[in-house]
Scaffold this active site. Structure first.
Site, PDB file in Angstrom:
ATOM      1  CG  ASP A 215      -2.315   0.850   0.829  1.00  0.00           C
ATOM      2  OD1 ASP A 215      -2.124   1.846   0.653  1.00  0.00           O
ATOM      3  OD2 ASP A 215      -3.202   0.268   0.960  1.00  0.00           O
ATOM      4  CG  HIS A 238      -0.968   1.537  -3.501  1.00  0.00           C
ATOM      5  ND1 HIS A 238      -2.116   1.329  -2.820  1.00  0.00           N
ATOM      6  CD2 HIS A 238      -0.675   0.316  -4.084  1.00  0.00           C
ATOM      7  CE1 HIS A 238      -2.727   0.023  -3.216  1.00  0.00           C
ATOM      8  NE2 HIS A 238      -1.683  -0.180  -3.973  1.00  0.00           N
TER       9      HIS A 238
END
Ligand SMILES: *[C@@H]1O[C@H](CO)[C@@H](O)[C@H](O)[C@H]1NC(C)=O
Length: 392
Positions: A215, A238
């Protein structure tokens, strides 16, 4: 003469002793920790902590070079003096992911000031939890590996965190925190394993660190002020995100965030600001992104005020006001053509965005197409050479 010298040396020694802080080391092994990787060491760690925390002089909790099994633990302050948590060894969570329970924490430092966490590896063994989440059976809430809540004057240096169940490190309600030389590693497919999350905190710096997760490398939540992020290697993951913002109406803003001298490799985003599409009094302003290298990043520069990760989302204009955002000297490759994307709120357009010396090319060699900049409800200016061509 000899007498004179010995008096002098005693004097010298006593001065030396006086100025060298007496750092009492509370070795967790002396408090009963086994370090065999199997015996629960939670209580011995707590006893070592309490001994250090009640010391009137600066004290050390010392974790030697062995592997210690730790369940959910809270190291509480306030403590009487400075504490150094020196970890030469490894802390592991129990194999059964349910053992960390539903509190949301694994290792929590609560109301602690003047703390240094130095060295060490923490391994939450998150794979069992991720598998449970994937199968959708009734899983526990999931635990963050290291949390610092209501803290002041903290340094975290040289720590390695692997395979957290959820976030690796979370900082909330803190001021003056420095995180440096940390390594954070989880597989790129692991869900919600953010590297470092900051919210409701002032004066946090994150330096010289390597973060590879499933993430955000770093996520910045509401109430964050004066953040300095520099020399980060991010990816996979991310990217570095401000948000999600605007989740609630009465939400604190984010201001004065700098991300500089960092490299993003194969991340989903580079630098992102995201908000939910619903009314909110929140804001994000004075954001500075500069001297960044993007390597094959899907969305290197992105503001997304219609953030909707799973299709069931509010679809109003976001109330989050985004202003004074500068992007300067950002170079490299984009894995999509949308190298620059400003999808701002229809009810609160983005204002004061500056693009200055940008060069982002399309990394797909099979399709020789230019990258593009996309603006929706975004106002700003461009300086120097900007490619893709600015959409202002
Ligand atoms: C912005 O934050 C930095 C630390 O990251 C700090 O040094 C600086 O003084 C802050 N600027 C303002 C205007 O508060």
């Amino acid at each position: 003469m000899a007498k004179c010298i010995s008096i002098l040396s005693i004097l010298f020694l006593s001065i030396l002793c006086h100025f060298t802080p007496n750092i009492a080391a509370n070795n967790v092994v002396h408090f009963g920790a086994r370090g065999d990787g199997r015996t629960d060491s939670t209580l011995p760690f707590l006893r070592a902590w309490m001994s250090a925390c009640s010391s009137a002089r600066p004290a050390t909790v010392y974790v030697p070079r062995r592997t210690f099994l730790m369940k959910t633990v809270t190291f509480s302050g306030p403590c009487r003096s400075r504490i150094r948590f020196q970890i030469d060894g490894t802390l592991v969570a129990p194999n059964n992911h349910r053992a960390l329970g539903n509190s949301g924490f694994w290792i929590l430092f609560h109301k602690v000031s003047r703390l240094t966490i130095y060295g060490g590896t923490v391994d939450a063994r998150g794979a069992g939890f991720w598998a449970c989440r994937k199968n959708g059976r009734n899983c526990p809430a999931g635990a963050r590996s290291i949390s610092l809540i209501w803290c002041n004057n903290v340094l975290v240096s040289g720590l390695k965190s692997v395979n957290s169940q959820t976030m690796h490190m979370a900082i909330g309600h803190c001021s003056n925190v420095k995180i440096q030389n940390v390594k954070i590693i989880a597989p790129s497919g692991s869900p919600n394993t953010d590297g470092i999350h900051v919210e409701s905190s002032i004066g946090v710096s994150i330096l010289d660190s390597m973060i590879r997760t499933g993430d955000d490398c770093i996520s910045i939540g509401p109430g964050s002020m004066n953040l300095w992020i520099s020399r980060i290697g991010c990816g996979p993951g991310h990217g570095i995100s401000i948000g999600s913002l605007g989740n609630s109406y009465n939400e604190a803003g984010v201001q004065n965030v700098t991300v500089t001298n960092s490299i993003f490799t194969k991340t989903q985003n580079g630098v992102r600001v995201k908000s939910w599409a619903r009314p909110s009094g929140g804001y994000a302003r004075n954001l500075h992104f500069r001297n960044l290298i993007m390597r094959n990043v899907a969305y290197p520069i992105i503001i997304d005020q219609k953030y909707c990760p799973d299709n069931v989302c509010p679809r109003q204009g976001s109330g989050v006001k985004i202003s004074q955002v500068t992007y300067r000297n950002i170079k490299g490759t984009s894995a999509t053509q949308a190298a620059v994307k400003f999808e701002c709120s229809s009810s609160n357009p983005c204002r004061g965005i500056t693009l200055h010396d940008i060069k982002l090319t399309y990394s797909n060699r099979l399709f020789d197409r230019p990258t593009v900049a996309y603006c929706s409800n975004a106002m700003g200016t461009h300086r120097g050479s900007v490619f893709p061509k600015s959409c202002f």
